[in-house]
Write an enzyme that holds these catalytic residues in place. Structure first.
Site, PDB file in Angstrom:
ATOM      1  N   ARG A 225       0.863  -1.257   0.090  1.00 37.85           N
ATOM      2  CA  ARG A 225      -0.133  -0.015  -0.099  1.00 37.85           C
ATOM      3  C   ARG A 225       0.774   1.268   0.034  1.00 37.85           C
ATOM      4  O   ARG A 225       0.513   2.285  -0.844  1.00 37.85           O
ATOM      5  CB  ARG A 225      -0.886   0.108   1.131  1.00 37.85           C
ATOM      6  CG  ARG A 225      -1.926  -0.885   1.204  1.00 37.85           C
ATOM      7  CD  ARG A 225      -3.114  -0.753   2.318  1.00 37.85           C
ATOM      8  NE  ARG A 225      -2.812  -1.497   3.641  1.00 37.85           N
ATOM      9  CZ  ARG A 225      -3.280  -2.610   4.093  1.00 37.85           C
ATOM     10  NH1 ARG A 225      -4.316  -3.185   3.309  1.00 37.85           N
ATOM     11  NH2 ARG A 225      -3.158  -3.187   5.116  1.00 37.85           N
ATOM     12  N   ASP A 263     -15.786  -3.186  -4.066  1.00 38.99           N
ATOM     13  CA  ASP A 263     -15.852  -4.376  -3.586  1.00 38.99           C
ATOM     14  C   ASP A 263     -17.373  -5.091  -3.305  1.00 38.99           C
ATOM     15  O   ASP A 263     -18.261  -4.414  -3.420  1.00 38.99           O
ATOM     16  CB  ASP A 263     -15.347  -4.451  -2.097  1.00 38.99           C
ATOM     17  CG  ASP A 263     -14.967  -5.672  -1.376  1.00 38.99           C
ATOM     18  OD1 ASP A 263     -13.682  -5.726  -1.238  1.00 38.99           O
ATOM     19  OD2 ASP A 263     -15.700  -6.526  -1.143  1.00 38.99           O
ATOM     20  N   ALA A 293     -16.669  -7.360  -9.204  1.00 36.03           N
ATOM     21  CA  ALA A 293     -15.493  -6.992 -10.064  1.00 36.03           C
ATOM     22  C   ALA A 293     -15.531  -7.353 -11.473  1.00 36.03           C
ATOM     23  O   ALA A 293     -15.496  -6.214 -12.431  1.00 36.03           O
ATOM     24  CB  ALA A 293     -14.298  -7.778  -9.556  1.00 36.03           C
ATOM     25  N   ASP A 313      -6.832  -6.882  -6.080  1.00 35.20           N
ATOM     26  CA  ASP A 313      -6.192  -7.566  -4.941  1.00 35.20           C
ATOM     27  C   ASP A 313      -7.282  -8.613  -4.524  1.00 35.20           C
ATOM     28  O   ASP A 313      -8.010  -8.619  -3.630  1.00 35.20           O
ATOM     29  CB  ASP A 313      -5.972  -6.885  -3.790  1.00 35.20           C
ATOM     30  CG  ASP A 313      -5.301  -7.638  -2.409  1.00 35.20           C
ATOM     31  OD1 ASP A 313      -4.834  -8.620  -2.651  1.00 35.20           O
ATOM     32  OD2 ASP A 313      -5.247  -7.123  -1.335  1.00 35.20           O
ATOM     33  N   CYS A 353      -3.130 -13.964  -3.570  1.00 36.98           N
ATOM     34  CA  CYS A 353      -2.657 -14.675  -2.099  1.00 36.98           C
ATOM     35  C   CYS A 353      -2.880 -15.992  -1.999  1.00 36.98           C
ATOM     36  O   CYS A 353      -3.158 -16.563  -0.981  1.00 36.98           O
ATOM     37  CB  CYS A 353      -3.502 -13.766  -1.167  1.00 36.98           C
ATOM     38  SG  CYS A 353      -5.410 -13.985  -1.395  1.00 36.98           S
TER      39      CYS A 353
HETATM   40  N1  SAH Z   1      -7.270  -5.202  -0.840  1.00 40.91           N
HETATM   41  C1  SAH Z   1      -7.723  -5.359   0.244  1.00 40.91           C
HETATM   42  C2  SAH Z   1      -7.959  -6.716   0.667  1.00 40.91           C
HETATM   43  C3  SAH Z   1      -8.763  -7.633  -0.379  1.00 40.91           C
HETATM   44  S1  SAH Z   1      -9.600  -8.929   0.301  1.00 40.91           S
HETATM   45  C4  SAH Z   1      -6.998  -4.562   1.567  1.00 40.91           C
HETATM   46  O1  SAH Z   1      -5.917  -3.974   1.256  1.00 40.91           O
HETATM   47  O2  SAH Z   1      -7.206  -4.696   2.748  1.00 40.91           O
HETATM   48  C5  SAH Z   1     -10.481  -9.398  -1.126  1.00 40.91           C
HETATM   49  C6  SAH Z   1     -11.738  -8.637  -1.113  1.00 40.91           C
HETATM   50  O3  SAH Z   1     -12.473  -9.104  -2.334  1.00 40.91           O
HETATM   51  C7  SAH Z   1     -12.859  -8.803  -0.096  1.00 40.91           C
HETATM   52  O4  SAH Z   1     -12.935  -7.795   0.660  1.00 40.91           O
HETATM   53  C8  SAH Z   1     -13.934  -9.559  -0.829  1.00 40.91           C
HETATM   54  O5  SAH Z   1     -15.309  -8.953  -0.238  1.00 40.91           O
HETATM   55  C9  SAH Z   1     -13.885  -8.961  -2.379  1.00 40.91           C
HETATM   56  N2  SAH Z   1     -14.300  -9.793  -3.242  1.00 40.91           N
HETATM   57  C10 SAH Z   1     -14.526 -11.279  -3.474  1.00 40.91           C
HETATM   58  N3  SAH Z   1     -15.175 -11.556  -4.584  1.00 40.91           N
HETATM   59  C11 SAH Z   1     -15.512 -10.381  -5.250  1.00 40.91           C
HETATM   60  C12 SAH Z   1     -16.071 -10.094  -6.372  1.00 40.91           C
HETATM   61  N4  SAH Z   1     -16.401 -10.896  -7.275  1.00 40.91           N
HETATM   62  N5  SAH Z   1     -16.054  -8.591  -6.805  1.00 40.91           N
HETATM   63  C13 SAH Z   1     -15.470  -7.803  -6.102  1.00 40.91           C
HETATM   64  N6  SAH Z   1     -15.160  -8.125  -4.821  1.00 40.91           N
HETATM   65  C14 SAH Z   1     -14.935  -9.269  -4.443  1.00 40.91           C
END
Ligand code: SAH
Length: 409
Positions: A225, A263, A293, A313, A353
């Site tokens: 970040r 999200d 997404a 991410d 991850c």
């Molecule tokens: N980048 C974040 C962590 C991401 S964790 C940070 O720095 O804190 C992954 C995230 O993806 C979760 O919040 C989850 O709700 C979201 N997610 C899961 N499937 C998704 C989708 N199909 N479209 C958008 N978001 C999604």
């Protein structure tokens, strides 16, 4: 104590400090006198010996292919101060790495095997520690662990235990998997009014471990970040899979022209808005959207939207080895969609991850995505998990987070 005897030569990996004993390496189990059944209990402390009766160490017994996770090598019992010694060592490392500061009270204190405490995760949020057990052995020891944290980490007032999603599915668990182990700070009874704030590199984040994912926050992206902050100036930024807005806050502080946070979880989006309002009360250049997404990127592309910097991410697409093929397809698809929307000369931060997806396979998926949409890319940075998520060299499985920063022509 129950003794586990290994087959001849099966002690070699333990002599090199590999922390796991596989069930196939065991020739005999000698139960101690108090046992009623015919096998050790899951989570019980056992002593491991070689075929020549050499004491190799003590660890937690588990049901499954990993039969013992070693806590202490070369001894046949745990010293009385074992938990305090290990927690103190972990804290000293974080202190010496400069992670314990007034403007940074968010860090991982214990990262399982990486801190010689296999099966245990402890994250620190200001005066609260969130403890997560990934093994029955750690679950059984949760009170001793909490006592050690309280004694060794000066700022800690509260300890929350959150293992409902992480303990083995069929484990015969007794006792609560979730709840307060220690609670000293005045905390309102009503869940809805509970507010915990934690500081990461000078930015405030509201942490909701009660309803949030993992222990409440993704501490593992802290350094990445900070890198986004360096590149954000004057840019239109999209933070996809933003969760509570970690990358978005750094981008805003870095002087981004606009930041869009996306999200699928509305709860996450609510927290992003709370976090932005707290850190940048006058910001008018941030938008948060609850959307899938793939659907969001498709819809934005149809409207001709483009960005200078995109962060991807996603959650772990592959939770097991057999899901890797599908996961790689998923990574290629989402990266292709993002790369298409990056203006020439823009930047992509892309992560995986999934522990089961290795670095090479992930790179290939991302490069294939670029080729698929006819864009050439160059690698600016190769990213990984930060220093408070150390990797035990005998447990390479502890390496899970990988990222690429690409310059998109
Ligand atoms: N980048 C974040 C962590 C991401 S964790 C940070 O720095 O804190 C992954 C995230 O993806 C979760 O919040 C989850 O709700 C979201 N997610 C899961 N499937 C998704 C989708 N199909 N479209 C958008 N978001 C999604």
């Amino acid at each position: 104590m129950t003794t586990i005897i290994l087959k001849p030569h099966k002690e070699e990996s333990l002599l090199r400090f590999h922390p796991w004993v596989f069930s196939g390496a065991i020739v005999r189990v000698v139960l101690d006198a108090k046992h009623k059944g015919d096998a050790p209990e899951e989570g019980e402390l056992v002593c491991v010996q070689s075929s020549t009766s050499n004491v190799l160490g003590v660890g937690h017994w588990q049901v499954g292919s990993i039969a013992v996770r070693i806590l202490s090598f070369g001894s046949d019992s745990l010293p009385a101060d074992f938990w305090r010694t290990r927690i103190r060592a972990a804290y000293k490392v974080r202190e010496s790495l400069g992670l314990v500061r007034k403007d940074n009270n968010t860090f991982r204190l214990v990262h399982g095997e990486g801190d010689n405490l296999p099966g245990l995760i402890v994250d620190i949020y200001a005066d609260t520690a969130v403890v997560q057990a990934h093994s029955v052995g750690m679950h059984v020891c949760r009170t001793e662990i909490a006592d050690a944290i309280l004694a060794e980490v000066p700022q800690i007032q509260n300890i929350y235990y959150k293992s409902d999603d992480t303990l083995p599915f069929k484990a015969p668990i007794e006792g609560e998997k979730i709840g307060w182990l220690v609670r000293n700070t005045e905390i309102p009874e009503s869940r809805d009014t509970e507010e915990f704030w934690s500081t990461e590199n000078g930015l405030s984040f509201r942490i909701d471990w009660l309803r949030g994912q993992k222990t409440g926050f993704f501490i593992d992206q802290r350094e990445n970040r900070a890198l986004v902050e360096r590149y954000a100036h004057g840019k239109d930024v999209l933070n996809m899979f933003c969760y509570t807005g970690g990358f978005s806050l750094y981008a805003l502080r870095g002087g981004a022209k606009t930041v869009d946070s996306v999200d699928v979880s509305q709860k996450a989006i609510d927290l992003v808005n709370i976090n932005v309002a707290k850190n940048f009360p006058d910001a008018t250049n941030h938008t948060a959207v609850a959307a899938d997404a793939f659907e969001y990127l498709t819809a934005q592309k149809a409207q001709g939207r483009t960005y200078d910097l995109i962060i991807l991410d996603p959650p772990a697409f592959a939770k097991h080895r057999d899901a890797v093929k599908n996961a790689l397809r998923g990574y290629q698809r989402i990266n292709a969609k993002a790369i298409e929307m990056i203006r020439p000369g823009g930047i992509l931060f892309t992560f995986s991850c999934s522990q089961a997806v290795d670095k090479e396979a992930f790179r290939l998926a991302v490069f294939s995505a670029a080729a698929q949409v006819g864009r050439s890319v160059r690698i600016l940075h190769q990213l990984h998990q930060p220093q408070d998520h150390p990797i035990n060299i005998y447990h390479p499985e502890g390496e899970y987070l990988k990222g690429l920063v690409l310059y998109v022509e």
